[in-house]
Design a protein around this motif. Structure first.
Motif, mmCIF file in Angstrom:
data_model
loop_
_atom_site.group_PDB
_atom_site.id
_atom_site.type_symbol
_atom_site.label_atom_id
_atom_site.label_comp_id
_atom_site.label_asym_id
_atom_site.label_seq_id
_atom_site.Cartn_x
_atom_site.Cartn_y
_atom_site.Cartn_z
ATOM 1 N N GLU A 54 0.822 -1.202 0.000
ATOM 2 C CA GLU A 54 0.000 0.000 0.000
ATOM 3 C C GLU A 54 0.861 1.260 0.000
ATOM 4 N N VAL A 55 1.913 1.262 0.793
ATOM 5 C CA VAL A 55 2.770 2.444 0.893
ATOM 6 C C VAL A 55 3.506 2.698 -0.425
ATOM 7 N N LEU A 65 5.741 9.599 5.174
ATOM 8 C CA LEU A 65 6.436 8.700 6.101
ATOM 9 C C LEU A 65 7.924 9.016 6.154
ATOM 10 N N ARG A 66 8.527 9.257 5.019
ATOM 11 C CA ARG A 66 9.958 9.563 4.988
ATOM 12 C C ARG A 66 10.261 10.882 5.688
ATOM 13 N N ASN A 67 9.412 11.870 5.497
ATOM 14 C CA ASN A 67 9.611 13.148 6.184
ATOM 15 C C ASN A 67 9.526 12.972 7.696
ATOM 16 N N GLU A 68 8.555 12.163 8.137
ATOM 17 C CA GLU A 68 8.411 11.925 9.573
ATOM 18 C C GLU A 68 9.611 11.172 10.131
ATOM 19 N N LEU A 69 10.078 10.163 9.407
ATOM 20 C CA LEU A 69 11.218 9.370 9.872
ATOM 21 C C LEU A 69 12.492 10.198 9.895
ATOM 22 N N ASN A 70 12.723 10.997 8.861
ATOM 23 C CA ASN A 70 13.926 11.834 8.821
ATOM 24 C C ASN A 70 13.920 12.883 9.922
ATOM 25 N N ARG A 91 2.165 4.848 12.675
ATOM 26 C CA ARG A 91 1.199 4.024 13.396
ATOM 27 C C ARG A 91 -0.184 4.127 12.756
ATOM 28 N N THR A 92 -0.502 5.297 12.208
ATOM 29 C CA THR A 92 -1.772 5.459 11.503
ATOM 30 C C THR A 92 -1.788 4.628 10.217
ATOM 31 N N VAL A 93 -0.670 4.608 9.512
ATOM 32 C CA VAL A 93 -0.554 3.788 8.299
ATOM 33 C C VAL A 93 -0.762 2.313 8.632
ATOM 34 N N LYS A 149 -12.844 1.202 0.635
ATOM 35 C CA LYS A 149 -11.956 0.298 -0.096
ATOM 36 C C LYS A 149 -10.646 0.968 -0.487
ATOM 37 N N LYS A 150 -10.549 2.263 -0.203
ATOM 38 C CA LYS A 150 -9.350 3.013 -0.565
ATOM 39 C C LYS A 150 -8.404 3.123 0.627
ATOM 40 N N PHE A 151 -7.104 3.004 0.352
ATOM 41 C CA PHE A 151 -6.081 3.150 1.391
ATOM 42 C C PHE A 151 -5.887 4.632 1.674
ATOM 43 N N LEU A 152 -6.394 5.081 2.824
ATOM 44 C CA LEU A 152 -6.370 6.497 3.165
ATOM 45 C C LEU A 152 -6.097 6.643 4.665
ATOM 46 N N PRO A 153 -4.822 6.641 5.072
ATOM 47 C CA PRO A 153 -4.491 6.748 6.501
ATOM 48 C C PRO A 153 -5.054 7.986 7.174
ATOM 49 N N GLU A 154 -5.225 9.065 6.399
ATOM 50 C CA GLU A 154 -5.694 10.325 6.990
ATOM 51 C C GLU A 154 -7.101 10.205 7.582
#
Length: 244
Positions: A54-55, A65-70, A91-93, A149-154
């Motif tokens: 999904e990601v 995700l990369r911005n958060e991790l960095n 965690r939301t993802v 049915k859509k991948f939407l973590p928000e």
């Protein structure tokens, strides 16, 4: 002497029976432990596969995700368990992945302790074995808005869903079941899922999807039986991160 000999013989027989029973129970315990470890490992690997699929299929999500991790971990550092509480979007993802792709579409059967009236006016008599379809609940448009049915973590950040967790207290999201028969491994599975997904995304600069010729995107559809399996397996090649 005769009585003494009979007592010794009887004692030896009891010890033999105890030894046999002890070996049997150890063997049964070993089988149960092996089954728990095997099923838990399968659920974890399947969820990581679904989350990565999904990601990698959503440039917007992987960028966030990369911005958060960095920001929270730092460039060139390994993600540790102490970082996880400071990675809310990760965690939301993971929660959205478990909503969209629960490890098992139908949780372990439960028995109704009392007669009750369920949705649609159906009466469930006392002592009825009940199977809960968590996959159907997680894909119900009356429960989940914005195209379930859509991948939407928000969607899980919104006020109506922000308090929904994975611990069986919110019936909208039950990937680990609920109540006394809830999955015993939730406190092990969740940290492993979080730390594995975080390190897979943070340790490499990029991932390239291996798609068949003529296919522009990954097929995210599932085949559901006792467990859900991907129709098309994930093939992804990582690119090493250049650390100066």
């Amino acid at each position: 002497k005769g009585k003494c000999s009979k007592k010794i013989q009887s004692w030896n027989q009891r010890k033999q029976v105890q030894c046999i029973l002890g070996s049997y129970f150890v063997f049964v315990f070993w089988l149960i432990l092996q089954e728990l470890l095997a099923s838990g490992s399968h659920a974890i690997s399947k969820t990581i596969d679904q989350a990565m699929s999904e990601v990698l299929s959503s440039p917007r999500v992987i960028e966030k995700l990369r911005n958060e991790l960095n920001t929270m971990v730092g460039w060139g550092r390994h993600v540790e368990f102490s970082h996880i509480p400071h990675l809310p979007y990760l965690r939301t993802v993971l929660r959205e992945t478990l909503r969209l792709h629960p490890p098992s579409p139908i949780i372990f059967p439960h028995m109704s302790l009392d007669s009750c009236q369920a949705m649609g006016g159906y009466v469930i008599p006392q002592g009825t074995t009940v199977f809960v379809n968590v996959w159907a609940i997680a894909h119900d448009p009356e429960v989940w808005s914005d195209d379930p049915k859509k991948f939407l973590p928000e969607r899980l950040v919104k006020d109506s869903y922000s308090s929904v967790d994975l611990k069986g207290q919110h019936f909208e999201l039950l990937p680990f079941s609920s109540g006394r028969r809830m999955c015993l491994g939730i406190n092990i599975a969740l940290p492993i899922l979080e730390i594995t997904l975080a390190n897979l995304l943070h340790a490499f600069d990029d991932w390239k999807l291996g798609l068949p010729s003529g296919q522009s995107s990954l097929d995210m559809s599932d085949e559901c039986g006792i467990v859900c399996r991907r129709v098309q397996p994930l093939i992804a090649v990582p690119r090493k991160k250049n650390i100066v």
